[in-house]
Design a protein around this motif. Structure first.
Motif, PDB file in Angstrom:
ATOM      1  N   PHE A  30       0.819  -1.207   0.000  1.00  0.00           N
ATOM      2  CA  PHE A  30       0.000   0.000   0.000  1.00  0.00           C
ATOM      3  C   PHE A  30       0.854   1.258   0.000  1.00  0.00           C
ATOM      4  O   PHE A  30       0.466   2.278  -0.579  1.00  0.00           O
ATOM      5  CB  PHE A  30      -0.980  -0.009   1.176  1.00  0.00           C
ATOM      6  N   ALA A  31       2.010   1.198   0.622  1.00  0.00           N
ATOM      7  CA  ALA A  31       2.921   2.340   0.568  1.00  0.00           C
ATOM      8  C   ALA A  31       3.409   2.584  -0.856  1.00  0.00           C
ATOM      9  O   ALA A  31       3.648   3.721  -1.262  1.00  0.00           O
ATOM     10  CB  ALA A  31       4.105   2.110   1.508  1.00  0.00           C
ATOM     11  N   ALA A  32       3.543   1.515  -1.633  1.00  0.00           N
ATOM     12  CA  ALA A  32       4.019   1.635  -3.015  1.00  0.00           C
ATOM     13  C   ALA A  32       2.898   1.914  -4.005  1.00  0.00           C
ATOM     14  O   ALA A  32       3.159   2.150  -5.188  1.00  0.00           O
ATOM     15  CB  ALA A  32       4.743   0.343  -3.420  1.00  0.00           C
ATOM     16  N   GLY A  33       1.658   1.890  -3.558  1.00  0.00           N
ATOM     17  CA  GLY A  33       0.528   2.137  -4.447  1.00  0.00           C
ATOM     18  C   GLY A  33       0.456   3.593  -4.865  1.00  0.00           C
ATOM     19  O   GLY A  33       1.305   4.419  -4.498  1.00  0.00           O
ATOM     20  N   SER A  34      -0.577   3.928  -5.616  1.00  0.00           N
ATOM     21  CA  SER A  34      -0.718   5.299  -6.108  1.00  0.00           C
ATOM     22  C   SER A  34      -2.138   5.799  -5.876  1.00  0.00           C
ATOM     23  O   SER A  34      -3.089   5.021  -5.807  1.00  0.00           O
ATOM     24  CB  SER A  34      -0.393   5.375  -7.605  1.00  0.00           C
ATOM     25  N   GLY A  35      -2.264   7.109  -5.736  1.00  0.00           N
ATOM     26  CA  GLY A  35      -3.573   7.726  -5.581  1.00  0.00           C
ATOM     27  C   GLY A  35      -4.147   7.565  -4.192  1.00  0.00           C
ATOM     28  O   GLY A  35      -3.486   7.072  -3.270  1.00  0.00           O
ATOM     29  N   PRO A  36      -5.404   7.977  -3.993  1.00  0.00           N
ATOM     30  CA  PRO A  36      -6.052   7.872  -2.688  1.00  0.00           C
ATOM     31  C   PRO A  36      -6.221   6.421  -2.256  1.00  0.00           C
ATOM     32  O   PRO A  36      -6.185   5.497  -3.079  1.00  0.00           O
ATOM     33  CB  PRO A  36      -7.415   8.534  -2.911  1.00  0.00           C
ATOM     34  N   VAL A  37      -6.431   6.216  -0.963  1.00  0.00           N
ATOM     35  CA  VAL A  37      -6.683   4.876  -0.432  1.00  0.00           C
ATOM     36  C   VAL A  37      -8.090   4.853   0.155  1.00  0.00           C
ATOM     37  O   VAL A  37      -8.471   5.731   0.928  1.00  0.00           O
ATOM     38  CB  VAL A  37      -5.634   4.477   0.630  1.00  0.00           C
ATOM     39  N   ALA A  38      -8.882   3.881  -0.271  1.00  0.00           N
ATOM     40  CA  ALA A  38     -10.219   3.680   0.291  1.00  0.00           C
ATOM     41  C   ALA A  38     -10.086   2.935   1.612  1.00  0.00           C
ATOM     42  O   ALA A  38      -9.362   1.938   1.696  1.00  0.00           O
ATOM     43  CB  ALA A  38     -11.085   2.893  -0.687  1.00  0.00           C
ATOM     44  N   VAL A  39     -10.782   3.393   2.637  1.00  0.00           N
ATOM     45  CA  VAL A  39     -10.668   2.798   3.968  1.00  0.00           C
ATOM     46  C   VAL A  39     -12.065   2.622   4.557  1.00  0.00           C
ATOM     47  O   VAL A  39     -12.916   3.510   4.456  1.00  0.00           O
ATOM     48  CB  VAL A  39      -9.825   3.693   4.910  1.00  0.00           C
ATOM     49  N   ASP A  40     -12.270   1.474   5.181  1.00  0.00           N
ATOM     50  CA  ASP A  40     -13.537   1.204   5.866  1.00  0.00           C
ATOM     51  C   ASP A  40     -13.235   0.340   7.076  1.00  0.00           C
ATOM     52  O   ASP A  40     -12.176  -0.305   7.148  1.00  0.00           O
ATOM     53  CB  ASP A  40     -14.517   0.498   4.919  1.00  0.00           C
ATOM     54  N   ALA A  41     -14.125   0.335   8.034  1.00  0.00           N
ATOM     55  CA  ALA A  41     -13.961  -0.501   9.225  1.00  0.00           C
ATOM     56  C   ALA A  41     -15.314  -1.067   9.614  1.00  0.00           C
ATOM     57  O   ALA A  41     -16.346  -0.410   9.459  1.00  0.00           O
ATOM     58  CB  ALA A  41     -13.368   0.309  10.373  1.00  0.00           C
ATOM     59  N   ASP A  54       0.616  10.421   4.404  1.00  0.00           N
ATOM     60  CA  ASP A  54       0.571  11.534   3.454  1.00  0.00           C
ATOM     61  C   ASP A  54      -0.427  11.300   2.319  1.00  0.00           C
ATOM     62  O   ASP A  54      -0.506  12.100   1.390  1.00  0.00           O
ATOM     63  CB  ASP A  54       1.966  11.786   2.866  1.00  0.00           C
ATOM     64  N   VAL A  55      -1.172  10.211   2.407  1.00  0.00           N
ATOM     65  CA  VAL A  55      -2.114   9.837   1.350  1.00  0.00           C
ATOM     66  C   VAL A  55      -3.511  10.310   1.744  1.00  0.00           C
ATOM     67  O   VAL A  55      -3.878  10.304   2.922  1.00  0.00           O
ATOM     68  CB  VAL A  55      -2.101   8.308   1.145  1.00  0.00           C
ATOM     69  N   GLU A  56      -4.306  10.707   0.769  1.00  0.00           N
ATOM     70  CA  GLU A  56      -5.705  11.032   1.051  1.00  0.00           C
ATOM     71  C   GLU A  56      -6.486   9.740   1.298  1.00  0.00           C
ATOM     72  O   GLU A  56      -6.436   8.816   0.490  1.00  0.00           O
ATOM     73  CB  GLU A  56      -6.326  11.782  -0.133  1.00  0.00           C
ATOM     74  N   TRP A  57      -7.195   9.695   2.423  1.00  0.00           N
ATOM     75  CA  TRP A  57      -8.020   8.548   2.758  1.00  0.00           C
ATOM     76  C   TRP A  57      -9.454   8.840   2.336  1.00  0.00           C
ATOM     77  O   TRP A  57     -10.005   9.896   2.673  1.00  0.00           O
ATOM     78  CB  TRP A  57      -7.989   8.266   4.256  1.00  0.00           C
ATOM     79  N   VAL A  58     -10.067   7.902   1.659  1.00  0.00           N
ATOM     80  CA  VAL A  58     -11.458   8.042   1.233  1.00  0.00           C
ATOM     81  C   VAL A  58     -12.313   7.165   2.136  1.00  0.00           C
ATOM     82  O   VAL A  58     -12.128   5.948   2.187  1.00  0.00           O
ATOM     83  CB  VAL A  58     -11.652   7.636  -0.239  1.00  0.00           C
ATOM     84  N   PRO A  93      -5.469   9.519   9.712  1.00  0.00           N
ATOM     85  CA  PRO A  93      -5.178  10.217   8.458  1.00  0.00           C
ATOM     86  C   PRO A  93      -4.895  11.696   8.692  1.00  0.00           C
ATOM     87  O   PRO A  93      -5.315  12.280   9.694  1.00  0.00           O
ATOM     88  CB  PRO A  93      -6.470  10.048   7.658  1.00  0.00           C
ATOM     89  N   THR A  94      -4.183  12.289   7.761  1.00  0.00           N
ATOM     90  CA  THR A  94      -3.993  13.741   7.770  1.00  0.00           C
ATOM     91  C   THR A  94      -4.883  14.410   6.737  1.00  0.00           C
ATOM     92  O   THR A  94      -5.193  15.595   6.859  1.00  0.00           O
ATOM     93  CB  THR A  94      -2.524  14.102   7.486  1.00  0.00           C
ATOM     94  N   ARG A  95      -5.312  13.658   5.711  1.00  0.00           N
ATOM     95  CA  ARG A  95      -6.207  14.181   4.681  1.00  0.00           C
ATOM     96  C   ARG A  95      -7.287  13.153   4.396  1.00  0.00           C
ATOM     97  O   ARG A  95      -6.982  11.964   4.293  1.00  0.00           O
ATOM     98  CB  ARG A  95      -5.460  14.496   3.383  1.00  0.00           C
ATOM     99  N   ILE A  96      -8.529  13.606   4.289  1.00  0.00           N
ATOM    100  CA  ILE A  96      -9.618  12.676   3.998  1.00  0.00           C
ATOM    101  C   ILE A  96     -10.528  13.237   2.904  1.00  0.00           C
ATOM    102  O   ILE A  96     -10.511  14.434   2.607  1.00  0.00           O
ATOM    103  CB  ILE A  96     -10.474  12.358   5.245  1.00  0.00           C
ATOM    104  N   PHE A  97     -11.302  12.338   2.327  1.00  0.00           N
ATOM    105  CA  PHE A  97     -12.430  12.692   1.461  1.00  0.00           C
ATOM    106  C   PHE A  97     -13.584  11.841   1.941  1.00  0.00           C
ATOM    107  O   PHE A  97     -13.522  10.600   1.897  1.00  0.00           O
ATOM    108  CB  PHE A  97     -12.117  12.418  -0.009  1.00  0.00           C
TER     109      PHE A  97
END
Length: 428
Positions: A59-70, A114-118, A136-140
């Motif tokens: 996931f650190a090597a991925g690109s763009g925002p990361v979708a997150v759910d719990a 540093d990634v935007e979390w969705v 997170p530091t940034r979310i959508f």
């Protein structure tokens, strides 16, 4: 029909290909497509340190925002801890992580800091994610984005269907996620929850930009991401369902004692407090003040409880009998802000007139902007400004008052003119 409603209702503005529509809109008009399988299949659950390290690196090597759910076990377990964490990111695919087996996800959180979390309804998931080290530091927030854009239904399933043209399975949202092992259908449902979350984010970003609301949304997202953890609620026992029936102080003390006893038992057993004793039973016992366990057993909610447990609850009632008057709770909680609006007409008729004018102005403005009133400005903020308005009512003073109560810059800009006019009207 508003801009956002057009997006939601017009099939030409949707796509069934999993990506947001382009600026010209899609020509696809067929019915929504059921989304039955994640595109790479259901991934194995991450439940050990080595597998977690691999996922973190991916996931650190991925690109763009990361979708997150719990997923939590509300109604089954004590508290609101996470029992499954789902993530998806371009280049990394989907991951399902067991936070019971891997209780420290701070390494993963740091890798994505540093990634935007969705997230969808971020304020529901962020507390339990914070507990396991994911901050997170940034979310959508796709739910909040939908509200700001004016969509009438903002649940994840409705948003995915209306915006992207897919139908998500709805069957496992309220299951006991503390179950181990988790059944395959539940895992499929969990993986699908993040399957299209970034696609939904991209489509909503375009819609917010088209409506001129994207900067507003960014300010809201920043406020959520930077908000400190919520303070523990004062006197949580006062939120017992049915409390409005309880008026005498010693009865209130019974509610408090039974609630606190129940909470200790629920925490020790790690079960939902409602599974230990129902709120309705607590209120029944408070109103009846039973003199002994036999009388307690006759009350609704206590009839099927065994003798030992009955004596435990009766002991709580008996402890209240021994309290002095000074130890009994007061009927109401201390009010830190304005009084309830229903009392304004008697306490301060001028304030009541200001509030009436302000509410009408905010309602009209929210309708023009096509968003819920509470997202335009919180009702509490309006009440506080109307109860104690600035000495001089003008754009600068009212804007400062709104900002002082936590309104974001976009809210100050939009609401201030309407409130200035309303406050002037209320005193004329």
């Amino acid at each position: 029909m508003t801009d956002a409603h057009e997006t939601a209702a017009d099939p030409s503005l949707r796509t069934t290909g999993g990506a947001p529509p382009d600026d010209a809109g899609s020509s696809v008009t067929q019915a929504p497509t059921p989304l039955l399988e994640p595109r790479e299949g259901v991934p194995p659950v991450i439940a050990d340190a080595s597998a977690l390290a691999e996922v973190t690196a991916a996931f650190a090597a991925g690109s763009g925002p990361v979708a997150v759910d719990a997923e939590r076990a509300s109604g089954y377990r004590y508290g609101q801890r996470a029992y499954l964490v789902q993530l998806r990111r371009e280049g990394a695919g989907t991951a399902l992580i067991d936070p019971v087996a891997c209780p420290d996800l701070s390494g993963l959180g740091a890798a994505l800091s540093d990634v935007e979390w969705v997230l969808h309804a971020a304020t529901q998931d962020l507390p339990c994610l914070r507990e396991i080290g994911m901050v997170p530091t940034r979310i959508f927030d796709t739910e909040l984005a939908g509200r700001l854009a004016g969509f009438p239904r903002v649940g994840l399933g409705a948003m995915v269907e209306n915006v992207l043209g897919f139908v998500l399975e709805k069957g496992h949202s309220a299951v006991d996620w503390s179950t181990r092992p988790l059944p395959e259908p539940w895992l499929r449902y969990a993986a699908l929850d993040v399957e299209l979350l970034v696609d939904l984010r991209d489509a909503l970003e375009k819609e917010l930009d088209r409506q001129g609301k994207l900067e507003w949304a960014r300010q809201e997202f920043d406020a959520i991401a930077s908000a400190p953890p919520a303070e523990p609620r004062k006197d949580p026992w006062r939120r017992t369902s049915g409390m409005h029936k309880v008026r005498r102080r010693r009865q209130l003390a019974v509610v408090r004692e039974l609630w606190e006893t129940r909470d200790r038992i629920a925490q020790r057993r790690d079960v939902s407090p409602g599974k230990v004793l129902a709120d309705a039973a607590i209120v029944e016992a408070a109103l009846a003040l039973p003199p002994n366990a036999h009388a307690l057993a006759a009350l609704h909610g206590f009839g099927r409880i065994n003798r030992r447990q009955l004596e435990q609850w009766q002991a709580a009632v008996d402890r209240v009998r021994g309290l002095s008057e000074s130890q009994l709770p007061q009927p109401g909680q201390p009010v830190t802000g304005p009084p309830p609006p229903r009392a304004w007409a008697d306490k301060d008729p001028a304030a009541a007139a200001r509030l009436s004018a302000a509410r009408a102005a905010v309602t009209a403005l929210a309708e023009r902007l096509n968003m819920p009133q509470e997202n335009l400005i919180t009702p509490d903020t309006v009440r506080r400004v109307c109860w104690e308005p600035p000495a001089t009512v003008d754009t600068e003073s009212v804007g400062a008052a709104l900002a002082g109560h936590g309104a974001r810059p976009w809210q100050v800009e939009q609401v201030t003119p309407a409130l200035v006019a309303a406050l002037d009207q209320g005193v004329s």
